[in-house]
Design a protein around this motif. Structure first.
Motif, PDB file in Angstrom:
ATOM      1  N   GLU A  16       0.561  -1.008  -0.169  1.00 19.64           N
ATOM      2  CA  GLU A  16       0.260  -0.266  -0.383  1.00 19.64           C
ATOM      3  C   GLU A  16       0.489   1.042   0.132  1.00 19.64           C
ATOM      4  N   ASP A  17       1.700   1.209   0.720  1.00 17.36           N
ATOM      5  CA  ASP A  17       2.688   2.344   0.711  1.00 17.36           C
ATOM      6  C   ASP A  17       3.309   2.608  -1.070  1.00 17.36           C
ATOM      7  N   VAL A  18       4.003   1.932  -1.549  1.00 19.53           N
ATOM      8  CA  VAL A  18       4.330   2.363  -2.901  1.00 19.53           C
ATOM      9  C   VAL A  18       3.511   2.671  -3.428  1.00 19.53           C
ATOM     10  N   ALA A  19       2.062   1.734  -3.284  1.00 22.99           N
ATOM     11  CA  ALA A  19       1.262   2.200  -4.508  1.00 22.99           C
ATOM     12  C   ALA A  19       0.369   3.129  -4.189  1.00 22.99           C
ATOM     13  N   ARG A  65      -0.346  14.028 -14.446  1.00 24.59           N
ATOM     14  CA  ARG A  65      -1.338  14.445 -14.641  1.00 24.59           C
ATOM     15  C   ARG A  65      -1.486  15.571 -14.354  1.00 24.59           C
ATOM     16  N   ARG A  66      -1.532  16.505 -13.709  1.00 26.35           N
ATOM     17  CA  ARG A  66      -1.430  17.535 -13.614  1.00 26.35           C
ATOM     18  C   ARG A  66      -0.493  18.199 -14.789  1.00 26.35           C
ATOM     19  N   ALA A  67       0.762  17.796 -14.510  1.00 23.88           N
ATOM     20  CA  ALA A  67       2.339  18.189 -15.314  1.00 23.88           C
ATOM     21  C   ALA A  67       1.752  18.698 -16.692  1.00 23.88           C
ATOM     22  N   ARG A  77       0.700   9.230  -5.921  1.00 24.52           N
ATOM     23  CA  ARG A  77       0.646  10.942  -6.020  1.00 24.52           C
ATOM     24  C   ARG A  77       1.465  11.085  -7.507  1.00 24.52           C
ATOM     25  N   HIS A  78       2.661   9.969  -7.565  1.00 25.81           N
ATOM     26  CA  HIS A  78       2.912  10.503  -8.916  1.00 25.81           C
ATOM     27  C   HIS A  78       2.575  10.587 -10.459  1.00 25.81           C
TER      28      HIS A  78
END
Length: 113
Positions: free
Chosen positions: A32-35, A46-48, A40-41
């Motif tokens: 879960e922490d990796v996912a 997508r914002r970029a 987040r990336h």
């Protein structure tokens, strides 16, 4: 308003269903922490994409779209279906994607070769 709980899944768990459309589900073996970091990336990329389109910067858009692709593949949502890969292949896919996305972050000490 619907809660942001888990979306509906197909009986085999391979797809989520959103507004009647099937989308490949994230690989459930990813810790879960990796996912969360990969998501987040993905959202930053997508914002970029959106920002580069507003600025009509095709070079930046291409780089941002490449980051979206890397994140989606790492999550198992694109590329070879995760259910067709061994656990070793799956782990390599998400670890490679996380490494690539982390290395691309400005200010992380990454230098171009």
């Amino acid at each position: 308003m619907d809660s942001p709980a888990q979306p509906e899944r197909t009986p085999d768990g391979r797809y989520i269903v959103v507004k009647g459309r099937r989308w490949r589900a994230t690989d459930p073996e990813i810790p879960e922490d990796v996912a969360a970091d990969l998501r987040r990336h993905l959202m930053a990329a997508r914002r970029a994409v959106a920002a580069s389109r507003r600025n009509e910067d095709t070079a930046a858009e291409g780089l941002a779209r490449s980051r979206v692709q890397t994140a989606k593949v790492a999550l198992g949502e694109r590329g070879t279906p995760w259910w067709e890969q061994s656990i070793t292949e799956r782990r390599k896919r998400w670890e490679d994607g996380a490494t690539e996305l982390g290395a691309d972050q400005p200010g992380e000490g990454h230098t171009a070769s």
